[in-house]
Structures are given as C-alpha cells and as structure tokens.
Scaffold this motif. Structure first.
Motif, PDB file in Angstrom:
ATOM      1  N   UNK A  78       0.814  -1.216   0.000  1.00 39.22           N
ATOM      2  CA  UNK A  78       0.000   0.000   0.000  1.00 39.22           C
ATOM      3  C   UNK A  78       0.847   1.265   0.000  1.00 39.22           C
ATOM      4  N   UNK A  79       2.113   1.108  -0.354  1.00 41.34           N
ATOM      5  CA  UNK A  79       2.990   2.274  -0.447  1.00 41.34           C
ATOM      6  C   UNK A  79       3.621   2.653   0.877  1.00 41.34           C
ATOM      7  N   UNK A  80       3.937   1.644   1.696  1.00 44.33           N
ATOM      8  CA  UNK A  80       4.512   1.928   3.015  1.00 44.33           C
ATOM      9  C   UNK A  80       5.777   2.777   2.894  1.00 44.33           C
ATOM     10  N   UNK A  81       6.555   2.519   1.838  1.00 44.09           N
ATOM     11  CA  UNK A  81       7.782   3.282   1.638  1.00 44.09           C
ATOM     12  C   UNK A  81       7.512   4.748   1.344  1.00 44.09           C
ATOM     13  N   UNK A  82       6.259   5.072   1.018  1.00 42.28           N
ATOM     14  CA  UNK A  82       5.906   6.458   0.706  1.00 42.28           C
ATOM     15  C   UNK A  82       5.227   7.174   1.867  1.00 42.28           C
ATOM     16  N   UNK A  83       4.913   6.422   2.922  1.00 49.39           N
ATOM     17  CA  UNK A  83       4.101   7.014   3.983  1.00 49.39           C
ATOM     18  C   UNK A  83       4.687   8.314   4.519  1.00 49.39           C
ATOM     19  N   UNK A  84       6.012   8.293   4.745  1.00 46.41           N
ATOM     20  CA  UNK A  84       6.628   9.469   5.361  1.00 46.41           C
ATOM     21  C   UNK A  84       6.495  10.699   4.443  1.00 46.41           C
ATOM     22  N   UNK A  85       6.859  10.513   3.170  1.00 46.04           N
ATOM     23  CA  UNK A  85       6.759  11.640   2.219  1.00 46.04           C
ATOM     24  C   UNK A  85       5.317  12.099   2.079  1.00 46.04           C
ATOM     25  N   UNK A  86       4.406  11.130   2.060  1.00 45.92           N
ATOM     26  CA  UNK A  86       2.986  11.455   1.917  1.00 45.92           C
ATOM     27  C   UNK A  86       2.487  12.262   3.118  1.00 45.92           C
ATOM     28  N   UNK A  87       2.838  11.804   4.305  1.00 40.38           N
ATOM     29  CA  UNK A  87       2.310  12.483   5.487  1.00 40.38           C
ATOM     30  C   UNK A  87       2.946  13.861   5.679  1.00 40.38           C
ATOM     31  N   UNK A  88       4.194  13.987   5.247  1.00 36.23           N
ATOM     32  CA  UNK A  88       4.798  15.324   5.308  1.00 36.23           C
ATOM     33  C   UNK A  88       4.074  16.279   4.372  1.00 36.23           C
ATOM     34  N   UNK A  89       3.650  15.734   3.235  1.00 34.96           N
ATOM     35  CA  UNK A  89       2.903  16.547   2.284  1.00 34.96           C
ATOM     36  C   UNK A  89       1.542  16.932   2.868  1.00 34.96           C
ATOM     37  N   UNK A  90       0.877  15.979   3.526  1.00 32.51           N
ATOM     38  CA  UNK A  90      -0.418  16.282   4.161  1.00 32.51           C
ATOM     39  C   UNK A  90      -0.220  17.316   5.273  1.00 32.51           C
ATOM     40  N   UNK A  91       0.884  17.189   5.996  1.00 28.51           N
ATOM     41  CA  UNK A  91       1.132  18.151   7.084  1.00 28.51           C
ATOM     42  C   UNK A  91       1.343  19.574   6.559  1.00 28.51           C
ATOM     43  N   UNK A  92       1.912  19.682   5.362  1.00 26.86           N
ATOM     44  CA  UNK A  92       2.046  21.020   4.785  1.00 26.86           C
ATOM     45  C   UNK A  92       0.659  21.620   4.551  1.00 26.86           C
ATOM     46  N   UNK A  93      -0.285  20.770   4.141  1.00 28.18           N
ATOM     47  CA  UNK A  93      -1.661  21.263   3.947  1.00 28.18           C
ATOM     48  C   UNK A  93      -2.330  21.546   5.277  1.00 28.18           C
ATOM     49  N   UNK A  94      -2.094  20.679   6.260  1.00 22.26           N
ATOM     50  CA  UNK A  94      -2.679  20.904   7.593  1.00 22.26           C
ATOM     51  C   UNK A  94      -2.194  22.230   8.184  1.00 22.26           C
ATOM     52  N   UNK A  95      -0.911  22.529   7.949  1.00 21.55           N
ATOM     53  CA  UNK A  95      -0.349  23.777   8.450  1.00 21.55           C
ATOM     54  C   UNK A  95      -1.119  24.963   7.865  1.00 21.55           C
ATOM     55  N   UNK A  96      -1.399  24.889   6.540  1.00 16.30           N
ATOM     56  CA  UNK A  96      -2.165  25.964   5.901  1.00 16.30           C
ATOM     57  C   UNK A  96      -3.565  26.071   6.495  1.00 16.30           C
ATOM     58  N   UNK A  97      -4.144  24.939   6.891  1.00 17.46           N
ATOM     59  CA  UNK A  97      -5.501  24.936   7.442  1.00 17.46           C
ATOM     60  C   UNK A  97      -5.517  25.276   8.937  1.00 17.46           C
ATOM     61  N   UNK A  98      -4.301  25.318   9.530  1.00 17.17           N
ATOM     62  CA  UNK A  98      -4.227  25.570  10.974  1.00 17.17           C
ATOM     63  C   UNK A  98      -4.707  24.392  11.795  1.00 17.17           C
ATOM     64  N   UNK A  99      -4.589  23.181  11.238  1.00 18.62           N
ATOM     65  CA  UNK A  99      -5.119  21.996  11.944  1.00 18.62           C
ATOM     66  C   UNK A  99      -4.038  20.992  12.309  1.00 18.62           C
ATOM     67  N   UNK A 100      -2.781  21.402  12.237  1.00 18.96           N
ATOM     68  CA  UNK A 100      -1.704  20.451  12.589  1.00 18.96           C
ATOM     69  C   UNK A 100      -1.473  20.486  14.084  1.00 18.96           C
TER      70      UNK A 100
END
Ligand code: FE2
Length: 386
Positions: free
Chosen positions: A364-386
C-alpha cells in the motif's frame, strides 16, 4: 475459495491464509455518497474524474424523498444521493458529516445469507433483507453497520438483468466527458478513533471472516510531528481490501485526528482507484482541475532508483515524468507500485482519492508514507489543523 497471498515483508511476516468462506464476496458493487447537492456532485465527478452518466432516480421516476445519480467508469459505480425535503434522515448524516461515503456495497450471491451470517456474528443491522422488482427481475439487498455510521450493503443481483437497481432508469446526457482511465476500486480505507483499530480488525475477522494481512505501527508510520497505525483487512479472494487507520500519539495533531474532528466520527478516509496508465490518468485529471497533494521533495526522487534496485525491479516509466506529476513510487519483492493522492474532494478535510497503478506490488505504499504524510502536514499547516 481461499487464496494465498505471498507475504510482503515490511518488517512484518504475515502470511495471508484466506478467509473463512461463510461470506463469499464477488466484489465491490457500488459506493454511495450522501451529499448536499447530488446534481452538482455528479457534474464534478464527470468533469473532474471522467465518470460517465449511468442511471438516475428522482422525482421524474417516482422517487419523492431522495434523488440519486449513478456514475460509472469501467467497473466503478458511484451513487450520489441527496434528500429532497428536510424530514429525510439523510439530512442528519449530511449535517453531521458533510458529504461523505454512506454505503460500501458488496456484491454477493446470496444477500439473505450474508445478512444472517454477519448479524449472527455480531453485526448491527442497518436494514433487513428486502426485495426490489421491475420488468428486469429482482434484486435482494440487506445492510449492516460497520465503523461510524458507514454501512455495508449486500447486493444480490443474480436474478436481475436491468441496468442498476429497480427504481432507476438509464441516465443519458449530452455532456459526456471522456474516461480518465480509472478501472476498479483497489481498496477503501476507514479512519477510526483512538484505540479502535484493533476493535474493528477483530470485527472484520469475526463478523466478515476477513484476515489481517498487513500491519503498520506508529514506528513505521510517523513524521517528526504526527503518527498513525494501520492494519489491512482482506476477504478470502483478495478482491476486497479495507485498511483501517487510527491516530497515534505525536507532537502535533495527526491527519487522522483532523479527519475524525471534521467528519465528526469514524468514516471512509480514501478510495483508491486503479489505472493501467497512471501518467496518462493523472495528466488528464490535473488538466480537469483535480487537485493533488504537493510533489515530494527532490531527495525523495533521488532515493527511488536505490529502492527499486534493492528488489531488482526496472522502472518502466520515465522518472522525470513521474516527478513532474508528483507520482510516488514504492517497491517490494513482487514488484513496484505508483500512486498519488488528491486533496480532499469537499470543503471539510475528510474524504480524498488515491490513484494507483500496480506493477506487481501488492502493498500500500509503506515506503511512501513518510513523504505522503509530510505533504499532508504542509496542507494541515495551511488549514491551521496540525
Ligand atoms: Fe491507500
């Protein structure tokens, strides 16, 4: 009926033994969303994702309480449903959760037996078996609750030759954008609350006869700020795969907590749809206006050749092209996979889509989890929800 999946080694030795076959599932039948405005949602899924007009029910067909549009793309059927008046219970779902997945319908040979076998093993009933008929025959359906307010509807259509379900008519439109190459649902992921993952893993084992064939803990799925845990449940023939996520303790709020806060409970987090040509599909989706998470950084793509070499796989696609589109690559001993994730498809940061092309890999892309979640966190930061 059982099929052995080879173990995929992400540090965890799991041999998939095949599920008990009291609940033979033929595949995903349809996915139904409760939405605020089905007409406009249908336009979005056609225009942005390349779904085709397929079937409809509403005032014109004698349905006075709700309207549903059925969209199709290859084997995928989406049903978009909106209530037609304030008293419909569908409103309660929309008020609480926003637009989201209500029903994951499963195609079975015997809906009555599916209902009986699962409810006697502890499933909470959503709807007892009921029969709908028209000139094309009859369909038997029955439903049980899974996590949150989400439902599994069993659909038996062996005595039916109509388009979709009795009550629906063919939906023909003049506006028919081309398909984007999406073929079938690869997996659907549920987010559940704190300490609830194992509860639902056990539920899928006991009630549905599924097996847990991959697990990821918070040591594997974490960034500097947040963490989550995930277990993948699969039915006996491997056609249905439901990973279940729960949040884990981190320095900041994880994307799973953000989802649970905005969906106001457990629910479907993402639907992964398969394509044979992810470069073509994603190029088209982007030009249609589908928004994706930001591209992983340069270092991510620099590490890809090593990752593939480790398993002696040769990447058939042009890595520069994958990088320009932000498509991620993961590999295991069986092959590799290409995947990319959309932004949430509604204003609440809840449901999103994954586009996946499997080149042998069954993970399921375990090797990508870290890069993926860092990308989601960049969006969360913009939303003020991190
Ligand atoms: Fe996924």
């Amino acid at each position: 009926m059982s099929k052995k999946l080879k173990s995929i080694d992400y540090g965890l030795e799991k041999i998939f033994e095949g599920a008990k076959d009291f609940l033979p599932l033929l595949g995903t039948d349809y996915v139904e969303f409760y939405v605020g405005n089905a007409k406009q949602s249908a336009h979005f899924y056609k225009t942005a994702f390349g779904f085709q007009s397929y079937a409809y029910k509403g005032l014109e067909t004698g349905s006075n309480d709700a309207v549903s549009y059925v969209l199709k793309q290859d084997k995928i059927r989406l049903v978009l449903t909106t209530p037609l008046h304030s008293k419909s219970p569908i409103n309660d779902h929309i008020v609480k959760h926003g637009d989201g997945v209500k029903v994951i319908a499963l195609w079975v040979d015997d809906a009555r037996s599916a209902y009986e076998e699962t409810t006697k093993r502890g499933a909470k009933s959503y709807r007892e078996p009921f029969v709908e008929k028209d000139e094309y025959g009859e369909v038997v359906r029955a439903g049980i609750y899974t996590y949150g307010e989400t439902v599994h509807m069993f659909v038996e259509r062996k005595n039916y030759s109509g388009l979709f379900l009795p009550g629906f008519k063919e939906w023909k439109t003049e506006y028919n954008p081309p398909s984007s190459g999406l073929k079938y649902i690869d997996h659907m992921v549920g987010n559940v609350g704190w300490n609830q993952m194992d509860v639902w893993v056990k539920w899928y084992e006991d009630v549905m006869g599924f097996e847990n064939f991959l697990s990821f803990d918070d040591k594997q799925i974490h960034t500097e700020y947040s963490a989550l845990m995930s277990k993948v449940m699969s039915n006996g023939n491997g056609r249905i795969k439901f990973p279940i996520n729960e949040p884990a303790e981190g320095k900041k709020r994880s994307q799973i907590e953000e989802y649970l806060d905005f969906y106001e409970g457990a629910g479907v987090q993402h639907i992964a749809v398969a394509t044979d040509d992810i470069i073509k599909t994603v190029t088209q989706l982007k030009s249609n206006g589908v928004e994706f998470l930001s591209t992983p950084p340069e270092e991510y793509y620099m590490a890809v050749p090593n990752r593939l070499e480790k398993f002696s796989h040769e990447l058939r696609e042009d890595i520069a092209k994958l990088k320009s589109l932000g498509i991620m690559i993961d590999a295991d001993e069986e092959g590799y996979l290409l995947q990319i994730f959309t932004m949430p498809v509604e204003d609440r940061p809840t449901l999103f889509f994954e586009i996946i092309q499997r080149m042998g890999a069954r993970g399921f892309g375990a090797g990508n989890f870290k890069a993926l979640f860092e990308s989601i966190e960049r969006e969360q930061t913009k939303r003020g929800t991190l």
